[in-house]
Design an enzyme around this catalytic site. Structure first.
Site, mmCIF file in Angstrom:
data_model
loop_
_atom_site.group_PDB
_atom_site.id
_atom_site.type_symbol
_atom_site.label_atom_id
_atom_site.label_comp_id
_atom_site.label_asym_id
_atom_site.label_seq_id
_atom_site.Cartn_x
_atom_site.Cartn_y
_atom_site.Cartn_z
ATOM 1 N N VAL A 160 0.821 -1.222 0.000
ATOM 2 C CA VAL A 160 0.000 0.000 0.000
ATOM 3 C C VAL A 160 0.851 1.268 0.000
ATOM 4 C CG1 VAL A 160 -2.017 -1.069 1.095
ATOM 5 C CG2 VAL A 160 -0.291 0.058 2.535
ATOM 6 N N ASN B 267 -6.839 -1.129 6.274
ATOM 7 C CA ASN B 267 -6.434 -1.789 7.511
ATOM 8 C C ASN B 267 -4.932 -2.083 7.588
ATOM 9 O OD1 ASN B 267 -6.853 -3.883 9.868
ATOM 10 N ND2 ASN B 267 -5.898 -5.033 8.203
ATOM 11 N N SER C 60 -6.174 3.949 15.475
ATOM 12 C CA SER C 60 -5.749 3.334 16.732
ATOM 13 C C SER C 60 -6.029 4.322 17.851
ATOM 14 C CB SER C 60 -4.249 3.033 16.694
ATOM 15 O OG SER C 60 -3.794 2.639 17.979
ATOM 16 N N TYR D 234 4.111 6.106 14.968
ATOM 17 C CA TYR D 234 2.866 5.370 14.699
ATOM 18 C C TYR D 234 1.668 6.180 15.215
ATOM 19 C CZ TYR D 234 -0.452 1.415 15.359
ATOM 20 O OH TYR D 234 -1.539 0.579 15.349
ATOM 21 N N ALA E 94 1.485 9.379 15.552
ATOM 22 C CA ALA E 94 1.331 10.528 14.647
ATOM 23 C C ALA E 94 0.613 10.097 13.372
ATOM 24 C CB ALA E 94 2.696 11.113 14.303
ATOM 25 N N LYS F 22 -1.434 7.579 12.976
ATOM 26 C CA LYS F 22 -2.839 7.228 13.255
ATOM 27 C C LYS F 22 -3.668 8.480 13.535
ATOM 28 C CE LYS F 22 -2.523 2.737 12.790
ATOM 29 N NZ LYS F 22 -3.211 2.046 11.678
ATOM 30 N N ILE G 142 -5.036 -5.349 20.772
ATOM 31 C CA ILE G 142 -5.716 -6.497 20.161
ATOM 32 C C ILE G 142 -4.662 -7.587 19.949
ATOM 33 C CG2 ILE G 142 -7.127 -7.276 18.198
ATOM 34 C CD1 ILE G 142 -8.442 -4.944 19.813
HETATM 35 P P1 NAD Z 1 -1.220 -7.857 11.714
HETATM 36 O O1 NAD Z 1 0.254 -7.735 11.704
HETATM 37 O O2 NAD Z 1 -1.853 -9.103 12.179
HETATM 38 O O3 NAD Z 1 -1.798 -7.521 10.256
HETATM 39 C C1 NAD Z 1 -1.318 -6.480 9.476
HETATM 40 C C2 NAD Z 1 -1.355 -6.922 8.021
HETATM 41 O O4 NAD Z 1 -0.947 -5.811 7.217
HETATM 42 C C3 NAD Z 1 -0.373 -8.070 7.732
HETATM 43 O O5 NAD Z 1 -1.030 -9.093 7.003
HETATM 44 C C4 NAD Z 1 0.707 -7.408 6.907
HETATM 45 O O6 NAD Z 1 1.333 -8.275 5.965
HETATM 46 C C5 NAD Z 1 -0.079 -6.297 6.210
HETATM 47 N N1 NAD Z 1 0.781 -5.233 5.739
HETATM 48 C C6 NAD Z 1 1.822 -4.657 6.408
HETATM 49 N N2 NAD Z 1 2.415 -3.749 5.616
HETATM 50 C C7 NAD Z 1 1.743 -3.748 4.442
HETATM 51 C C8 NAD Z 1 1.904 -3.040 3.232
HETATM 52 N N3 NAD Z 1 2.878 -2.156 3.069
HETATM 53 N N4 NAD Z 1 1.031 -3.287 2.217
HETATM 54 C C9 NAD Z 1 0.042 -4.206 2.360
HETATM 55 N N5 NAD Z 1 -0.132 -4.932 3.487
HETATM 56 C C10 NAD Z 1 0.703 -4.706 4.504
HETATM 57 O O7 NAD Z 1 -1.717 -6.616 12.605
HETATM 58 P P2 NAD Z 1 -3.153 -6.098 13.073
HETATM 59 O O8 NAD Z 1 -3.006 -5.811 14.502
HETATM 60 O O9 NAD Z 1 -4.258 -6.974 12.594
HETATM 61 O O10 NAD Z 1 -3.187 -4.700 12.320
HETATM 62 C C11 NAD Z 1 -4.259 -4.278 11.504
HETATM 63 C C12 NAD Z 1 -4.479 -2.797 11.729
HETATM 64 O O11 NAD Z 1 -4.923 -2.583 13.067
HETATM 65 C C13 NAD Z 1 -3.229 -1.933 11.556
HETATM 66 O O12 NAD Z 1 -3.545 -0.752 10.862
HETATM 67 C C14 NAD Z 1 -2.838 -1.611 12.978
HETATM 68 O O13 NAD Z 1 -2.116 -0.407 13.080
HETATM 69 C C15 NAD Z 1 -4.208 -1.505 13.621
HETATM 70 N N6 NAD Z 1 -4.216 -1.604 15.084
HETATM 71 C C16 NAD Z 1 -3.787 -2.741 15.706
HETATM 72 C C17 NAD Z 1 -3.795 -2.801 17.098
HETATM 73 C C18 NAD Z 1 -3.356 -4.016 17.864
HETATM 74 O O14 NAD Z 1 -3.226 -3.943 19.080
HETATM 75 N N7 NAD Z 1 -3.124 -5.149 17.220
HETATM 76 C C19 NAD Z 1 -4.217 -1.693 17.826
HETATM 77 C C20 NAD Z 1 -4.632 -0.552 17.169
HETATM 78 C C21 NAD Z 1 -4.630 -0.525 15.781
#
Ligand code: NAD
Length: 250
Positions: A59, A85, A137, A150, A152, A154, A183
């Site tokens: 992305v 996402n 987030s 991160y 910043a 978000k 999560i």
């Molecule tokens: P995760 O690591 O399980 O999934 C993230 C996915 O994004 C992975 O499959 C990865 O390969 C893909 N990805 C990473 N860089 C990419 C790129 N350049 N192009 C395309 N795909 C890419 O993590 P998650 O926790 O499920 O994260 C999903 C979203 O939730 C993220 O935006 C993360 O910032 C947000 N988030 C997560 C948490 C948490 O505690 N897990 C909290 C707040 C927000």
């Protein structure tokens, strides 16, 4: 949920965690899902499970994003629903980080959201329908130690969500965000890899800051995302919905 059946949905970062749970939930509700990720093996697994289609795309690369949206439109149809996402964090206290890390974190978490939205928005506006949900987030609202860049990025996603909501409104396009708390996914669980004992403590502190005193499951975020994509949320736009066990409440 109303209004999901038969829709074409693009989920970035769909191979793992919250994205994979969202793909599963969308498929259950009858959507045709494009599972977009840099991890093609993971995207193929989720696509196989959900009857969707996998797409390899970084992305952070605008050309790849444009080409991927073109391929989805040819193979599945016009994009009705977009879930921005894909995300990453390179945990580190600001004084210990390097400019290359800032660029990577901003490129994926903020610029990637802009690129994917830009690639679908004109078509949505033309067709007078679209739903966009950005995965921000609570870090973007309250700030998170060990994740300043991160946070910043978000916070930027939350501002971008509101601006796109205003621009899209007259064309029938809504744009909202979710703000997850801690999560249980590979992203969060990597904190100790980056920061050792301090990473473990950070997770403990985050979980301790939730009112519900527990870590969340990806499915719990997916439910909120799919709600915001559904017709049940047709009068909601520009909002950021906390899915964080009460961590961000004011
Ligand atoms: P995760 O690591 O399980 O999934 C993230 C996915 O994004 C992975 O499959 C990865 O390969 C893909 N990805 C990473 N860089 C990419 C790129 N350049 N192009 C395309 N795909 C890419 O993590 P998650 O926790 O499920 O994260 C999903 C979203 O939730 C993220 O935006 C993360 O910032 C947000 N988030 C997560 C948490 C948490 O505690 N897990 C909290 C707040 C927000």
């Amino acid at each position: 949920m109303r209004g999901i059946e038969g829709r074409v949905a693009v989920v970035t970062g769909g191979a793992s965690g919250i994205g994979a749970a969202t793909c599963r939930r969308l498929a259950e509700e009858g959507a045709r899902v494009a599972v977009v990720d840099i991890d093609m093996a993971g995207a193929e697994r989720v696509a196989h499970e959900t009857g969707g289609r996998p797409y390899r795309c970084d992305v952070a690369d605008v050309d790849q994003v444009r080409a991927t949206v073109g391929a989805v439109e040819r193979e599945l149809g016009a994009v009705d629903l977009l879930v921005n996402n894909a995300g990453t964090d390179e945990f580190g206290f600001l004084v210990e980080t390097r400019p290359e890390q800032w660029d990577r974190v901003l490129a994926i978490n903020l610029r990637g959201v802009i690129a994917c939205t830009h690639a679908v928005l004109a078509g949505m506006q033309e067709r007078r329908f679209g739903r966009i949900v950005n995965v921000a987030s609570e870090a973007g609202r309250v700030g998170s130690r060990g994740s300043s860049v991160y946070s910043a990025a978000k916070a930027g996603v939350i501002g971008f969500t509101k601006a796109v909501a205003r621009e899209g409104a007259r064309y029938g396009v809504t744009c909202n965000a979710v703000a997850p708390g801690p999560i249980e996914t590979p992203l969060l669980m990597a904190a100790p890899e980056h920061l050792g004992e301090r990473g473990r403590k950070l997770i403990e502190t985050m979980v301790g800051s939730t009112a519900l005193r527990r870590i969340g499951r990806p499915e719990e975020v997916a439910g909120a995302i799919v709600f915001l994509l559904s017709d049940d949320a047709s009068y909601i736009t520009g909002e950021t919905l906390g899915v964080s066990g009460g961590l961000g409440m004011v």
